[in-house]
Design a protein around this motif. Structure first.
Motif, PDB file in Angstrom:
ATOM      1  N   LYS A 166       0.814  -1.221   0.000  1.00  0.00           N
ATOM      2  CA  LYS A 166       0.000   0.000   0.000  1.00  0.00           C
ATOM      3  C   LYS A 166       0.844   1.266   0.000  1.00  0.00           C
ATOM      4  CE  LYS A 166      -2.938  -2.296   3.060  1.00  0.00           C
ATOM      5  NZ  LYS A 166      -3.257  -2.387   4.457  1.00  0.00           N
ATOM      6  N   ASP A 251       4.188  -9.066   8.975  1.00  0.00           N
ATOM      7  CA  ASP A 251       3.121  -8.091   8.716  1.00  0.00           C
ATOM      8  C   ASP A 251       1.818  -8.799   9.018  1.00  0.00           C
ATOM      9  OD1 ASP A 251       3.168  -5.317   6.745  1.00  0.00           O
ATOM     10  OD2 ASP A 251       1.221  -6.288   7.067  1.00  0.00           O
ATOM     11  N   ARG A 252       0.813  -8.011   9.422  1.00  0.00           N
ATOM     12  CA  ARG A 252      -0.475  -8.668   9.722  1.00  0.00           C
ATOM     13  C   ARG A 252      -1.274  -8.929   8.446  1.00  0.00           C
ATOM     14  NH1 ARG A 252      -3.848  -3.728  12.429  1.00  0.00           N
ATOM     15  NH2 ARG A 252      -3.848  -2.428  10.577  1.00  0.00           N
ATOM     16  N   ASP A 253      -0.770  -8.408   7.324  1.00  0.00           N
ATOM     17  CA  ASP A 253      -1.449  -8.581   6.047  1.00  0.00           C
ATOM     18  C   ASP A 253      -0.830  -9.781   5.309  1.00  0.00           C
ATOM     19  OD1 ASP A 253      -2.178  -8.451   3.387  1.00  0.00           O
ATOM     20  OD2 ASP A 253      -2.062  -6.263   3.269  1.00  0.00           O
ATOM     21  N   HIS A 277       3.568 -14.217   8.704  1.00  0.00           N
ATOM     22  CA  HIS A 277       2.307 -13.513   8.832  1.00  0.00           C
ATOM     23  C   HIS A 277       1.984 -13.365  10.317  1.00  0.00           C
ATOM     24  CE1 HIS A 277      -2.319 -13.630   8.309  1.00  0.00           C
ATOM     25  NE2 HIS A 277      -1.875 -12.401   8.402  1.00  0.00           N
TER      26      HIS A 277
END
Ligand SMILES: C[S@@+](CC[C@H](N)C(=O)[O-])C[C@H]1O[C@@H](n2cnc3c(N)ncnc32)[C@H](O)[C@@H]1O
Length: 368
Positions: A166, A251-253, A277
């Motif tokens: 992002k 990353d949590r994504d 993750h």
């Protein structure tokens, strides 16, 4: 080869001295910081090497001509006299960009046309607005400087990142932040909000001694003076060092982690990197010696809202304090208030423009 000329290495504003350090360390002669970059004297092989090896430069410009010019007829005459054939090829399209400041010639478009005409009529090279090769004309205080953008695509595009997240950090900026944190390739690095994995991959490449430009193409490969054999030999001089440490990203994504794995693979650093993750609150301390945690959490208006942001920074600070004693932390964010929420003993660096905002590097000593 040719006489030395001035080479301009573009840096993100605020990173000039950090880039100058890198330039010096990589053995280029006498770099000088100027607003927006670093200048040095060099020849064409220096230009190739700067493109190939410098991690912090945004572009490399070769300033191949400089003369005084008071009016357009003079610009026309002087431009026609330049030895274009020694630099440009007849069969390669080129575009010309011009800027004028504090000069008798104030009409940039007219200046551009004079240089374009000199190139087309004296050399015969075609013009194209989308050409990969750009000649930059800068007229300032009646002094005209002609430069070639020898990079083409900006240098942060290393050429091995397909997937971006992002709000990715440019590789050149990531490298400069790592340098500001004192990272030299000899300690483990962990990014707990790694997005597309920029910091982790950059850190692993530095540790492995990989040239950042090893897989990409550069605009200078289309110049008349390009020597493919010498260039291939320069690239072949890149000897790999087996890193003594590992490089971690989480990353949590889940999608971001998939991208990181693909990007690390393409960059040839998969062997030394591990991507997991996980939310930052679930992050475990890796086994082995402590090193550097570097992170740019979400901030400002780009993604998320304020309340959520404070929660993320709070969770990050908590994890660091509970599980990362002995590690140093470097965090890039926009607001001192967000940094403070972590409860970490930060000192802050100068503001750096990034994505329309100003960010700062907040650093801790080794955590107790
Ligand atoms: C600004 S981006 C980082 C960009 C990254 N440096 C890059 O170059 O691609 C912030 C990242 O933080 C992640 N994130 C936000 N909250 C998180 C949390 N609580 N735990 C782990 N990751 C989180 C987001 O998924 C996003 O990928």
């Amino acid at each position: 080869m040719s006489d030395p000329f001035e080479v301009f290495l573009m840096a993100p504003p605020g990173f000039e001295t950090v880039l100058a350090d890198e330039v010096r360390e990589k053995g280029f002669a006498d770099p000088k910081t100027v607003p927006g970059g670093v200048t040095m004297q060099g020849d064409w092989p220096d230009v190739w090497r700067a493109n190939l090896q410098l991690r912090g430069a945004g572009r490399v410009l070769a300033r191949f001509a400089e003369f005084r010019t008071m009016h357009l007829a003079q610009l026309d005459k002087r431009s026609r006299k330049l030895d274009w054939a020694s630099i440009l090829r007849k069969d390669v399209p080129v575009r010309v960009e011009a800027t004028c400041r504090k000069s008798r010639i104030y009409h940039a478009k007219a200046a551009q046309q004079r240089v374009e005409r000199a190139i087309t009529e004296e050399l015969g090279a075609p013009l194209a607005s989308d050409a990969a090769l750009t000649v930059r004309v800068r007229i300032e205080d009646d002094m005209c400087t002609l430069s070639l953008d020898t990079s083409g695509e900006p240098l942060h595009k290393r050429g091995h990142k397909a997937a971006v997240g992002k709000a990715p950090m440019r590789e050149s900026m990531a490298a400069m932040f790592l340098r500001q944190c004192g990272y030299t390739g000899t300690e483990p690095v962990l990014d707990p909000m790694c997005g597309s994995g920029t910091f982790v991959i950059e850190a692993a490449e530095i540790a492995a001694g990989l040239y950042p430009g090893r897989t990409r193409r550069f605009a200078f490969e289309d110049l008349a003076n390009f020597d493919r054999v010498a260039w291939d030999a320069m690239k072949a001089g890149n000897t790999l060092v087996q890193p003594a440490n590992r490089f971690y990203g989480s990353d949590r994504d889940a999608g971001a982690i998939q991208s990181c794995i693909a990007n690390a693979d393409r960059a040839g650093v998969a062997e030394w990197t591990e991507f997991t993750h996980a939310a930052v609150s679930d992050l475990q301390r890796p086994e082995g010696p402590p090193g550097l945690v570097i992170v740019n959490p979400p901030y400002g208006t780009r993604i998320g809202n304020k309340k959520l942001l404070y929660a993320i920074y709070g969770a990050f600070g908590q994890t660091m304090k509970e599980r990362f004693s002995g590690w140093r932390v470097g965090m890039i964010t926009t607001e001192a208030g967000l940094a403070k929420t972590t409860g970490l003993p930060f000192t802050s660096g100068p503001p750096i423009p990034h994505g329309g905002l100003k960010v700062r590097l907040f650093q801790t000593p080794r955590l107790r």
